[in-house]
Design a protein around this motif. Sequence first.
Motif, mmCIF file in Angstrom:
data_model
loop_
_atom_site.group_PDB
_atom_site.id
_atom_site.type_symbol
_atom_site.label_atom_id
_atom_site.label_comp_id
_atom_site.label_asym_id
_atom_site.label_seq_id
_atom_site.Cartn_x
_atom_site.Cartn_y
_atom_site.Cartn_z
ATOM 1 N N GLY A 68 0.815 -1.218 0.000
ATOM 2 C CA GLY A 68 0.000 0.000 0.000
ATOM 3 C C GLY A 68 0.840 1.254 0.000
ATOM 4 N N MET A 71 2.095 2.699 -3.453
ATOM 5 C CA MET A 71 1.133 3.479 -4.233
ATOM 6 C C MET A 71 1.019 4.894 -3.694
ATOM 7 S SD MET A 71 -1.879 0.799 -5.254
ATOM 8 C CE MET A 71 -2.611 0.719 -3.632
ATOM 9 N N VAL A 72 1.048 5.011 -2.372
ATOM 10 C CA VAL A 72 0.973 6.334 -1.748
ATOM 11 C C VAL A 72 2.196 7.168 -2.129
ATOM 12 C CG1 VAL A 72 0.968 7.549 0.463
ATOM 13 C CG2 VAL A 72 -0.436 5.515 0.168
ATOM 14 N N ALA A 75 2.323 8.472 -5.715
ATOM 15 C CA ALA A 75 1.472 9.655 -5.871
ATOM 16 C C ALA A 75 1.987 10.861 -5.084
ATOM 17 C CB ALA A 75 0.045 9.335 -5.447
ATOM 18 N N TYR A 263 -2.763 -6.399 -6.043
ATOM 19 C CA TYR A 263 -2.376 -4.989 -6.088
ATOM 20 C C TYR A 263 -1.427 -4.683 -7.240
ATOM 21 C CZ TYR A 263 -4.923 -3.304 -2.101
ATOM 22 O OH TYR A 263 -5.946 -2.908 -1.266
ATOM 23 N N LEU A 267 -2.325 -1.784 -9.902
ATOM 24 C CA LEU A 267 -1.393 -0.705 -10.218
ATOM 25 C C LEU A 267 -0.984 -0.695 -11.683
ATOM 26 C CD1 LEU A 267 0.050 1.645 -8.803
ATOM 27 C CD2 LEU A 267 1.936 0.096 -8.301
ATOM 28 N N VAL A 276 -2.719 6.789 -10.789
ATOM 29 C CA VAL A 276 -1.747 6.950 -9.703
ATOM 30 C C VAL A 276 -0.393 7.377 -10.263
ATOM 31 C CG1 VAL A 276 -0.435 5.742 -7.919
ATOM 32 C CG2 VAL A 276 -2.884 5.341 -8.135
ATOM 33 N N VAL A 296 -8.302 10.099 -6.586
ATOM 34 C CA VAL A 296 -7.147 9.207 -6.532
ATOM 35 C C VAL A 296 -6.514 9.245 -5.140
ATOM 36 C CG1 VAL A 296 -4.812 8.790 -7.409
ATOM 37 C CG2 VAL A 296 -6.665 9.326 -9.003
ATOM 38 N N ASP A 297 -6.275 10.464 -4.629
ATOM 39 C CA ASP A 297 -5.671 10.610 -3.302
ATOM 40 C C ASP A 297 -6.542 9.971 -2.226
ATOM 41 O OD1 ASP A 297 -3.583 12.004 -4.420
ATOM 42 O OD2 ASP A 297 -4.410 13.977 -3.974
ATOM 43 N N LEU A 300 -6.346 6.136 -2.342
ATOM 44 C CA LEU A 300 -5.034 5.643 -1.921
ATOM 45 C C LEU A 300 -5.011 5.406 -0.412
ATOM 46 C CD1 LEU A 300 -2.562 7.820 -4.032
ATOM 47 C CD2 LEU A 300 -2.840 5.339 -4.137
ATOM 48 N N TYR A 301 -5.579 6.324 0.338
ATOM 49 C CA TYR A 301 -5.576 6.176 1.798
ATOM 50 C C TYR A 301 -6.615 5.159 2.266
ATOM 51 C CZ TYR A 301 -2.095 9.753 2.399
ATOM 52 O OH TYR A 301 -0.904 10.441 2.368
ATOM 53 N N HIS A 303 -7.198 2.363 0.585
ATOM 54 C CA HIS A 303 -6.432 1.128 0.409
ATOM 55 C C HIS A 303 -5.419 0.948 1.536
ATOM 56 C CE1 HIS A 303 -7.811 -0.427 -3.434
ATOM 57 N NE2 HIS A 303 -7.761 0.785 -3.958
#
Length: 402
Positions: A68, A71-72, A75, A263, A267, A276, A296-297, A300-301, A303
Amino acid sequence: MNTQTNKDVKQASLFSSILSNSRQYGIVGALIVIVAVFQVLTGGLLLQPNTVVQLIQQNAYVIILAVGMVMVIIATHIDLSVGSLVGFIGGCIALLMQDMHINWLLAILVGLLIGVIIGVWQGFWVAYVGIPGFITTLAGMLIFRGLATTMINSSIPVNDSSFNAIAASYLPNILGFWGQFDVLTIYVGLALIALFAYSQFRNRKKAFEVGLDVEPMSATYTKIGLAAIVIGFMTYLMASSGNATQGGIPIMLVIVGVLVVVYNFILTKTVFGRHVYAVGGNRRAAMLSGINTKRVDFFLYVHMGFLSAIAAIAMLSRLSSASAATGNSFEMDAIASCFVGGTAVTGGVGTIPGVVVGAIVIGVINQGLSIMGVDSALIQTIKGLVLLLAVAVDIYSKKGKR
């Protein structure tokens, strides 16, 4: 003469392919060197079958959180709260099971729901209020660590054998043994080798059909051969672990493997994943192209909260108790795994497979130094140096390309 020219061209193409993927090969090479060094320093204990299984079971949380976290970071955000979430959500699940006597499956579902709700909470502040992820998750780290400390006085034991088996048990031995080796594990290993080879040839075919540059066949064969050696060796270790009633594949490895595959698909193969990368590469350009960057943001959180709940379940099952200190510094291991695995500090670049290799590097360092009896404070120091070196290599390689 013509044959010699063709041979030179093939060698040049192979060399060019290696250079273009030097970052990925370098990470794998570094892992091999680290494993070899610790294998010598531990007197051959690191690659014992049961030690490898322990490596997977004890460090599964690193891979889960890093999946996870990458991905954060791609971005251009960060999440400092995941360690506190592991402690808080684990405490909630333990209270549900021990104090409220709720079935362990229902307790797991509630724990996952709590993780998603926390992800929604933090995603809202980042995406729609505009508070930077660093500040939002720093606040979350303090909030949820404080709640965990308030909720858990000393520790909460979890005595449900079915729940504890998640981290401690293996898949059932449904195909029996071939000598001392679990047959199911052997079949799974062979299937993975075949699947990897199929994916490489399939990717070559797709790249050729759309007119992209295709690596030389020698490079593809080299990757397949190296992957077969690694998978075969791991299959050997797994197949010779376990006991008379259980096979050699830990349940936790299956869970981690499923998460990595899912994931990686998200992605690399979905619209959300492309968004992302677009947001991380150039946020303003992504907005101008019609991408909803706030959405998107936000997700992300979400997930990240969900994966933190899975990591909490894994840790609670392994430790068989919840405490307020559970999860301390987990965010550092997850972030370090991302950067060691080739994720760019500036965002826009990173892969799930690379992060998995980075997490294994961190896990091998943890396991190897623990076997050697090194003090935990020194282990933290060494991991800090590894992280610093990984980021320095990333920055230096970008300067070289420019």
